[in-house]
Design a protein around this motif. Sequence first.
Motif, PDB file in Angstrom:
ATOM      1  N   GLU A  87      79.436 -50.823   2.696  1.00  0.00           N
ATOM      2  CA  GLU A  87      78.896 -49.923   3.649  1.00  0.00           C
ATOM      3  C   GLU A  87      77.266 -50.558   3.969  1.00  0.00           C
ATOM      4  O   GLU A  87      76.986 -50.460   5.136  1.00  0.00           O
ATOM      5  CB  GLU A  87      78.752 -48.595   3.194  1.00  0.00           C
ATOM      6  CG  GLU A  87      80.065 -47.744   3.439  1.00  0.00           C
ATOM      7  CD  GLU A  87      79.847 -46.481   2.611  1.00  0.00           C
ATOM      8  OE1 GLU A  87      78.768 -46.203   1.917  1.00  0.00           O
ATOM      9  OE2 GLU A  87      80.908 -45.633   3.055  1.00  0.00           O
ATOM     10  N   LYS A  88      76.813 -50.833   2.922  1.00  0.00           N
ATOM     11  CA  LYS A  88      75.325 -51.449   2.987  1.00  0.00           C
ATOM     12  C   LYS A  88      75.294 -52.851   3.832  1.00  0.00           C
ATOM     13  O   LYS A  88      74.653 -53.238   4.866  1.00  0.00           O
ATOM     14  CB  LYS A  88      74.754 -51.659   1.690  1.00  0.00           C
ATOM     15  CG  LYS A  88      73.325 -52.423   1.706  1.00  0.00           C
ATOM     16  CD  LYS A  88      72.921 -52.280   0.060  1.00  0.00           C
ATOM     17  CE  LYS A  88      71.614 -53.372   0.001  1.00  0.00           C
ATOM     18  NZ  LYS A  88      71.207 -53.701  -1.338  1.00  0.00           N
ATOM     19  N   ARG A  91      76.326 -52.091   7.409  1.00  0.00           N
ATOM     20  CA  ARG A  91      75.213 -51.644   8.394  1.00  0.00           C
ATOM     21  C   ARG A  91      74.366 -52.918   8.660  1.00  0.00           C
ATOM     22  O   ARG A  91      73.973 -52.898   9.916  1.00  0.00           O
ATOM     23  CB  ARG A  91      74.563 -50.622   7.530  1.00  0.00           C
ATOM     24  CG  ARG A  91      75.176 -49.340   7.509  1.00  0.00           C
ATOM     25  CD  ARG A  91      74.215 -48.133   6.833  1.00  0.00           C
ATOM     26  NE  ARG A  91      73.525 -48.509   5.657  1.00  0.00           N
ATOM     27  CZ  ARG A  91      74.257 -48.160   4.645  1.00  0.00           C
ATOM     28  NH1 ARG A  91      75.204 -47.419   4.583  1.00  0.00           N
ATOM     29  NH2 ARG A  91      73.455 -48.215   3.291  1.00  0.00           N
ATOM     30  N   GLU A  94      75.989 -55.197  11.437  1.00  0.00           N
ATOM     31  CA  GLU A  94      75.896 -54.634  12.647  1.00  0.00           C
ATOM     32  C   GLU A  94      74.728 -54.461  13.489  1.00  0.00           C
ATOM     33  O   GLU A  94      74.588 -54.640  14.409  1.00  0.00           O
ATOM     34  CB  GLU A  94      76.197 -52.937  12.748  1.00  0.00           C
ATOM     35  CG  GLU A  94      77.761 -52.922  12.273  1.00  0.00           C
ATOM     36  CD  GLU A  94      78.191 -51.266  12.060  1.00  0.00           C
ATOM     37  OE1 GLU A  94      77.386 -50.579  11.737  1.00  0.00           O
ATOM     38  OE2 GLU A  94      79.480 -51.345  12.328  1.00  0.00           O
TER      39      GLU A  94
END
Length: 229
Positions: A87-88, A91, A94
């Motif tokens: 997830e890190k 993010r 993105e």
Amino acid sequence: MKIYLSGLDFDAGKVKYNDERLIKLSEKFKPKKIAPFFAEFITDDPEQADAVAVRKDNILDLLIPDIEKMEGRLERSENQDEKKLAEKCIRAMEEEKALCDIDFSEAEKSVLKALSPLTFKPTIIIDGDISTDELIGRALKKAGIMFFYTAGQDECKAWPAEKNSSAVECAGKIHSDLARGFIRADVVTFNDMMSVFNMHGAKEKGLVKTVEKDHIIEDGDIIEIKFNV
């Protein structure tokens, strides 16, 4: 060093790095042989690259496959730490950030090394025109590579090594026998060498450090290895 190119108008193949320090050492010593550093530009098989150079407008071409890889890991993994790491990474990417520019713990780096996303490799983003020397120089810096030198009338040579390499590690770059039989190294900085005629002159002026194998060699140092095998 192999540098993968994305969106950049350079031909694939080996490219000489015009190192200003090596040029000046060669002008001073006028050696029989000059041995510069060569990088290799590649446009296929980016997994083989040591570093990546991408035009700013093309960064998504590299980030999207990395995002997809992390999304797949997020879906499959049952390890909560790995999920948080995925997830890190997602993010950050993105926001169009290369993974090499994100701070990770040593444990996270170990996981990413196994997953091998492309932008975890040293990645430089090019905005505007750039020469081959500038590109190679930036890639070397991003990868944490420095140069030390051997210099004399027979040969002047630039040797790439990881920053914070020890004297014995640098000796091993020159030849394994030099590391195996290492006794000591004479070291002089580039600027000090340019102020004298040769290594003997540097010794007479007290500019040479005689160091043990654990001494850290600095970027630009000229070294002579004493060894016995």
